[in-house]
Design an enzyme around this catalytic site. Structure first.
Site, PDB file in Angstrom:
ATOM      1  CB  CYS A  24      -0.855   0.053   1.183  1.00 13.46           C
ATOM      2  SG  CYS A  24      -1.927   1.530   1.438  1.00 13.46           S
ATOM      3  CB  SER A  36      -0.518   3.830   4.030  1.00 11.79           C
ATOM      4  OG  SER A  36      -1.604   4.350   3.418  1.00 11.79           O
ATOM      5  CG  HIS A  58      -1.464  -1.199   6.338  1.00 11.68           C
ATOM      6  ND1 HIS A  58      -0.166  -0.415   5.870  1.00 11.68           N
ATOM      7  CD2 HIS A  58      -2.555  -0.712   5.710  1.00 11.68           C
ATOM      8  CE1 HIS A  58      -0.836  -0.014   4.697  1.00 11.68           C
ATOM      9  NE2 HIS A  58      -1.935   0.138   4.727  1.00 11.68           N
ATOM     10  CB  CYS A  84      -5.681  -1.271   3.486  1.00 12.14           C
ATOM     11  SG  CYS A  84      -4.890   0.612   3.465  1.00 12.14           S
TER      12      CYS A  84
END
Length: 361
Positions: free
Chosen positions: A38, A40, A59, A163
């Site tokens: 991701c 992030s 995550h 996510c």
């Protein structure tokens, strides 16, 4: 011992061995089966967002429960689960008013005085990122950071629900409550943006406009349900949207985390429209509404993790996939082993492909 991708210092990940503690009463030990890469994560790896090091990022994951603590009620060994970074305590103001995504998750982490969940080299603590640290063969997390799903669901596809899809679909279903027939513009067609477009189609949006500078991403957006596409770098991008919609969109959803795309989200709104920012913008960025925007009843909101209720939303999204409504296959560009994780992030920086997913044997 579990193999993990460890962030020792800003710039890149190294593969090493870590040890996970035994589950505390409310904790779950999971054999990780897949974890998406991701943007992030990249913010932490590149140092744009600070984090104590060494740490294990990751995550967006799915796996199989190996062991549970004595008080765990929600999952059991052998369950297939998806993890979520918005772990909730269940009793704070945000949780009891149904805004679980805003919970700070205080008691879902181990106390500072307790032994750490993750260590290496015989006891050196390794920081757990976003309560998960999923770029590892195993995760030790609070039971309120995962949810059991249908065992027929392929785990590589389930991972990205954790996510990207929760954030994108949550924006449509929860944060924006899109009404069938309303027009939606999605700015940025990475994993989150593509999931947003797919969810807008499921919600029955009248027009779904995908805005991205890359032709490859715009083509993917069309596969996932975009009715129109616009080059984000075109001088007349705003005018194109106005023409397509006859005066602007009801919902503009920013899914990149860039100042220019957030500003564009505000510019393409119709009177009374709402701009929703999903992306993690640089920490010094600000997005605003001008006087005429406010007089036109326009709204601007953030929506962390799509304002999800993940124990309810996630199994529904799995069901959407199983029923052929949610297209996760198109969102996944490649499956890679953990050893190729840095190459996966380099590919992300190029921006031309959708999600890469680390798959564990």
């Amino acid at each position: 011992m579990a193999k993990a991708a460890i962030l020792e210092q800003v710039g890149g990940l190294t593969i090493g061995e870590v040890e996970l503690a035994d589950p505390a009463p409310h904790e779950v030990l999971i054999d990780t089966k897949a974890c998406g890469l991701c943007h992030s994560d990249l913010h932490f790896i590149d140092g744009a967002y600070p984090h104590p090091l060494p740490a294990i990022p990751g995550h967006e994951a799915a796996g199989v429960v190996r062991a549970v603590g004595s008080e765990v009620k929600t999952v059991k060994p052998g369950d297939h689960v998806v993890s979520c970074l918005s772990a909730f305590c269940g009793h704070c103001e945000f949780c009891v008013t149904g805004r679980m995504a805003l919970c700070l998750g205080g008691d879902t982490r181990r106390a500072q005085t307790a032994a750490p969940r993750i260590t290496r080299n015989g006891g050196e603590p390794v920081a757990q990122m976003l309560n998960l640290s999923a770029f590892a063969e195993q995760m030790l997390i609070h039971e309120h950071a995962c949810v059991a799903i249908d065992k027929d669901m392929p785990l590589d596809r389930a991972a990205i629900i954790g996510c990207a899809v929760t954030t994108g679909a949550g924006a449509i279903f929860n944060a924006c409550s899109v009404v069938p027939g309303e027009t939606v513009a999605v700015i940025g067609c990475g994993g989150v943006g593509l999931a947003t477009i797919n969810a807008a189609k499921i919600a029955g949006a009248g027009k779904v406009i995908a805005i991205d500078p890359l032709a490859e991403k715009r083509q993917l957006a069309e596969v996932l349900g975009a009715t129109h596409t616009v080059d984000a770098m075109a001088d007349d991008a705003v005018e194109q949207v106005m023409k397509i919609t006859g005066g602007g969109v009801h919902h503009a959803i920013e899914a990149v985390g860039r100042q220019a795309s957030a500003d564009l989200a505000v510019k393409v709104l119709r009177r009374g429209g709402t701009a929703t920012i999903l992306g993690m913008m640089p920490l010094d960025c600000k997005v605003g509404l001008g006087a005429m925007d406010l007089l036109s009843g326009k709204k601007l909101q953030g929506a962390i993790m799509g304002m999800n209720h993940f124990p309810v939303d996630l199994p529904r999204l799995v069901d959407f996939y199983m029923r052929g409504l949610l297209d996760l296959d198109t969102i996944i560009a490649e499956r890679i082993p953990l050893e190729k994780i840095n190459e996966g992030f380099e590919k992300m920086k190029q921006g031309t492909s959708a999600r890469s997913v680390v798959v564990f044997d």
